[in-house]
Every structure is written in C-alpha cells, then in structure tokens.
Design an enzyme around this catalytic site. Structure first.
Site, PDB file in Angstrom:
ATOM      1  N   ASN A  36      18.012  70.129  78.982  1.00 45.02           N
ATOM      2  CA  ASN A  36      19.047  71.623  79.118  1.00 45.02           C
ATOM      3  C   ASN A  36      18.469  72.548  77.819  1.00 45.02           C
ATOM      4  O   ASN A  36      18.463  72.318  76.787  1.00 45.02           O
ATOM      5  CB  ASN A  36      20.394  71.179  78.487  1.00 45.02           C
ATOM      6  CG  ASN A  36      21.324  72.805  78.399  1.00 45.02           C
ATOM      7  OD1 ASN A  36      20.728  73.602  78.728  1.00 45.02           O
ATOM      8  ND2 ASN A  36      22.365  72.611  77.621  1.00 45.02           N
TER       9      ASN A  36
ATOM     10  N   GLU B   8      29.028  74.249  74.877  1.00 41.47           N
ATOM     11  CA  GLU B   8      28.775  75.655  74.017  1.00 41.47           C
ATOM     12  C   GLU B   8      29.466  76.787  74.999  1.00 41.47           C
ATOM     13  O   GLU B   8      29.919  77.871  74.308  1.00 41.47           O
ATOM     14  CB  GLU B   8      27.386  75.829  73.826  1.00 41.47           C
ATOM     15  CG  GLU B   8      26.673  75.047  72.820  1.00 41.47           C
ATOM     16  CD  GLU B   8      25.191  74.451  72.951  1.00 41.47           C
ATOM     17  OE1 GLU B   8      24.480  75.043  73.854  1.00 41.47           O
ATOM     18  OE2 GLU B   8      24.933  73.450  72.167  1.00 41.47           O
TER      19      GLU B   8
ATOM     20  N   SER C 238      21.897  65.211  70.484  1.00 42.60           N
ATOM     21  CA  SER C 238      20.616  64.631  69.461  1.00 42.60           C
ATOM     22  C   SER C 238      20.077  63.164  70.074  1.00 42.60           C
ATOM     23  O   SER C 238      19.631  62.158  69.433  1.00 42.60           O
ATOM     24  CB  SER C 238      21.217  64.244  68.156  1.00 42.60           C
ATOM     25  OG  SER C 238      21.892  65.536  67.677  1.00 42.60           O
TER      26      SER C 238
ATOM     27  N   HIS D 118      29.723  72.788  79.736  1.00 46.08           N
ATOM     28  CA  HIS D 118      29.065  72.454  78.475  1.00 46.08           C
ATOM     29  C   HIS D 118      29.794  72.913  77.244  1.00 46.08           C
ATOM     30  O   HIS D 118      30.444  74.171  77.327  1.00 46.08           O
ATOM     31  CB  HIS D 118      27.589  73.222  78.504  1.00 46.08           C
ATOM     32  CG  HIS D 118      26.586  72.509  77.462  1.00 46.08           C
ATOM     33  ND1 HIS D 118      27.053  72.949  75.850  1.00 46.08           N
ATOM     34  CD2 HIS D 118      25.847  71.487  77.329  1.00 46.08           C
ATOM     35  CE1 HIS D 118      25.946  72.431  75.190  1.00 46.08           C
ATOM     36  NE2 HIS D 118      25.235  71.304  76.015  1.00 46.08           N
TER      37      HIS D 118
ATOM     38  N   GLU E  20      29.116  64.558  76.410  1.00 44.89           N
ATOM     39  CA  GLU E  20      28.465  65.010  75.022  1.00 44.89           C
ATOM     40  C   GLU E  20      29.505  65.179  73.957  1.00 44.89           C
ATOM     41  O   GLU E  20      30.064  66.429  73.931  1.00 44.89           O
ATOM     42  CB  GLU E  20      27.790  66.407  75.523  1.00 44.89           C
ATOM     43  CG  GLU E  20      26.879  66.207  76.642  1.00 44.89           C
ATOM     44  CD  GLU E  20      25.698  67.262  76.310  1.00 44.89           C
ATOM     45  OE1 GLU E  20      24.590  67.260  76.582  1.00 44.89           O
ATOM     46  OE2 GLU E  20      26.023  68.459  76.576  1.00 44.89           O
TER      47      GLU E  20
ATOM     48  N   GLY F 112      22.977  69.124  68.618  1.00 48.10           N
ATOM     49  CA  GLY F 112      22.080  69.706  67.794  1.00 48.10           C
ATOM     50  C   GLY F 112      22.274  69.398  66.182  1.00 48.10           C
ATOM     51  O   GLY F 112      21.851  70.202  65.307  1.00 48.10           O
TER      52      GLY F 112
ATOM     53  N   LYS G 260      18.913  75.434  77.162  1.00 47.21           N
ATOM     54  CA  LYS G 260      19.743  76.418  76.529  1.00 47.21           C
ATOM     55  C   LYS G 260      19.229  77.902  76.531  1.00 47.21           C
ATOM     56  O   LYS G 260      18.538  78.154  77.767  1.00 47.21           O
ATOM     57  CB  LYS G 260      20.330  75.994  75.203  1.00 47.21           C
ATOM     58  CG  LYS G 260      20.816  74.617  75.444  1.00 47.21           C
ATOM     59  CD  LYS G 260      21.385  74.146  74.129  1.00 47.21           C
ATOM     60  CE  LYS G 260      21.894  72.652  74.102  1.00 47.21           C
ATOM     61  NZ  LYS G 260      22.671  72.328  73.076  1.00 47.21           N
TER      62      LYS G 260
HETATM   63  P1  13P Z   1      20.654  68.477  71.631  1.00 48.33           P
HETATM   64  O1  13P Z   1      19.706  67.222  72.245  1.00 48.33           O
HETATM   65  O2  13P Z   1      19.781  69.590  71.172  1.00 48.33           O
HETATM   66  O3  13P Z   1      21.612  67.853  70.659  1.00 48.33           O
HETATM   67  O4  13P Z   1      21.612  69.078  72.524  1.00 48.33           O
HETATM   68  C1  13P Z   1      22.275  68.231  73.599  1.00 48.33           C
HETATM   69  C2  13P Z   1      22.950  69.186  74.497  1.00 48.33           C
HETATM   70  O5  13P Z   1      23.865  69.995  74.393  1.00 48.33           O
HETATM   71  C3  13P Z   1      22.447  68.949  75.981  1.00 48.33           C
HETATM   72  O6  13P Z   1      23.195  69.666  76.750  1.00 48.33           O
END
Ligand code: 13P
Length: 259
Positions: free
Chosen positions: A10, A97, A213, A95, A167, A173, A12
């Site tokens: 992903n 976010e 992560s 997601h 997640e 992150g 982003k």
């Molecule tokens: P990270 O791997 O940067 O922690 O992000 C995970 C994520 O949100 C994947 O959709």
C-alpha cells in the site's frame, strides 16, 4: 492447511511526483518471485501506468479506496466501475487512515464493499483496533464490530477472492509490530467470524493479511503463524529491496516448510 501467501504493498500518498520509476523497478526486481501473489496499490494517478507496465508480469494492481456511487456530481471521487474499466483488480477498503482522517465508518465501509463487489473488484477489507482499545482489552469486540459492519448484507456468493487485512492502528507506521502470537489471536478470531457468517470452507480459503510495520526482519515470524496468509505493507513497500525481501520470506516458507 496453509493458504498461498499474498504480499501487498500500500503505497499510500507516495512517492511524491511521478511513480513510473518505482513501478519499473518493482517490475524488474519482483518478477522472479513466483510462489506468492504480489499486489501493488499505488495512488490513483499511477494506476493506469501500473496496469500497462505490469501487463504480462506477475504483479497485480489495486486501488486504495473508491466511492460507492457509480457516477454523478461527486467532485474528486472515483467509482468502482472507473477502476475496473482500467483493469484494476483489487481495492483496499476501510483502511484506518481513511477511518481516521476521512470519516470512513462501518456503514460507509459497507457501502464501498458493496460497490466494489458489484463492479467485480476484489476487496481487501482493513480493520483493527487503536492503541487505547487494545489497552482497554476490547480488541476482539472492536474487530468483531468492524467485521460485522463491513460485511452487513453481503452474501457468500458475492465474495470472490476477497481478503481481510488485520491492521492494528498502533502498529501502522510506528515501527511497533504486533507480536506474531498476538496477531495470530486476532487472525484466528477473524477466521472464526468468517466461518460463523459464511462457511467453514470459505473461512479456510479466505486469506487474512497482517499489516502494521511489517519489515524484512519480522516478516517470517508473522508468516509462520497458521492464520497469517501474507502482509499489507506500507513503508517497506516503497523500497524494492525491502518489499522483495518480505516476499522472499513468504516464498521461502512456501517452498521449504509447507507441503
Ligand atoms: P506500515 O507498513 O508503514 O506500518 O503501514 C501499514 C499499512 O497501513 C498498510 O496498509
């Protein structure tokens, strides 16, 4: 039974600027990975280019979101049929976010799920608890509620090649990955929920990815868990080196450990 691993990136809102260079690099570096499924979800603006570049290669593409209406006066939105028309196969839905910054709720996640399925897209449904919810001991409750909300009114026959990504928000992150055993516990719950809502066979064949992560040095431990079928990767999917290493960890387990 171990399912075929799926490693999804992903991206982003990355990379800034044009994505062509990174897409080409991925194509070059990942084509020898054959024992696992690979998906890359770049920003909307790079999807068409990605589809062209990956044609006849093994990487499939996914979008990161969609709007539930098919067309109309919705400035700035992208519909499911627009994505499927340019050859997008997967779409990330719900997601954290999107839930956190763009007001996605269980109800809107459900609408997006329905729109995606109607257009023949394969959803990657994201769910997971926040840090305070984990501390309060309500992880299972939160995940159960998100699961039920997202799949409300959706029948088994509509869910072709659908995936879930667990997640935990506190792991995204932050560099704080869930311990493999803690992630496994939630994956096991999700598998149980799938069996209860649909069928045992469906729950056994549906892939449940872990995200938060994931890095080359923690991927194998996670992938060894019986109910973790791959990963949805943020930061580490932006480097061909780390994305490939994570895919190799899954490939290694496929070829050496599981029959
Ligand atoms: P990270 O791997 O940067 O922690 O992000 C995970 C994520 O949100 C994947 O959709």
């Amino acid at each position: 039974m171990k399912r075929r691993y799926c490693i999804a990136g992903n991206w982003k809102m990355n990379p800034p600027g044009a994505a062509g260079g990174l897409l080409l690099e991925m194509r070059e570096k990942l084509d020898e990975i054959t024992a696992v499924d690979l998906i890359i979800c770049p920003p909307f603006t790079a999807l068409d280019n990605a589809r062209q570049l990956f044609q006849n290669f093994r990487i499939t593409i996914g979008a990161q979101n969609l709007f539930w209406e098919d067309k109309g006066a919705y400035t700035g939105e992208i519909s499911a049929s627009m994505l499927s028309a340019i050859g997008v196969e997967y779409v990330i839905i719900g997601h954290s976010e999107r839930r956190q910054y763009f007001d996605d709720t269980d109800e809107t996640v459900n609408k997006r799920m329905k729109a995606a399925l109607k257009a023949g897209l394969k959803p990657i449904l994201c769910l997971g608890e926040t840090e305070s919810e984990r501390e309060d001991g309500i992880t299972f409750e939160v995940v159960r509620k998100q699961f039920r909300g997202a799949l409300e009114g959706i029948e088994i026959k509509e869910l072709k090649d659908f995936m879930i990504a667990y997640e935990p928000v506190w792991a995204i992150g932050t560099g704080k990955t869930a311990k493999p055993a803690d992630a496994q516990e939630v994956h096991e719950l999700l598998r149980k929920l799938l069996a209860e809502k649909y069928t045992f066979e469906f729950s056994e064949s549906t892939r449940i990815l872990y995200g938060g992560s994931v890095k080359p040095d923690n991927a194998e431990g996670l992938f060894r868990q019986p109910d973790i079928d791959g990963a949805l990767i943020g930061g580490a999917s932006l480097s061909t080196v780390s994305f490939r290493q994570i895919a190799e960890a899954a490939e290694f387990l496929t070829t050496n450990e599981h029959e």
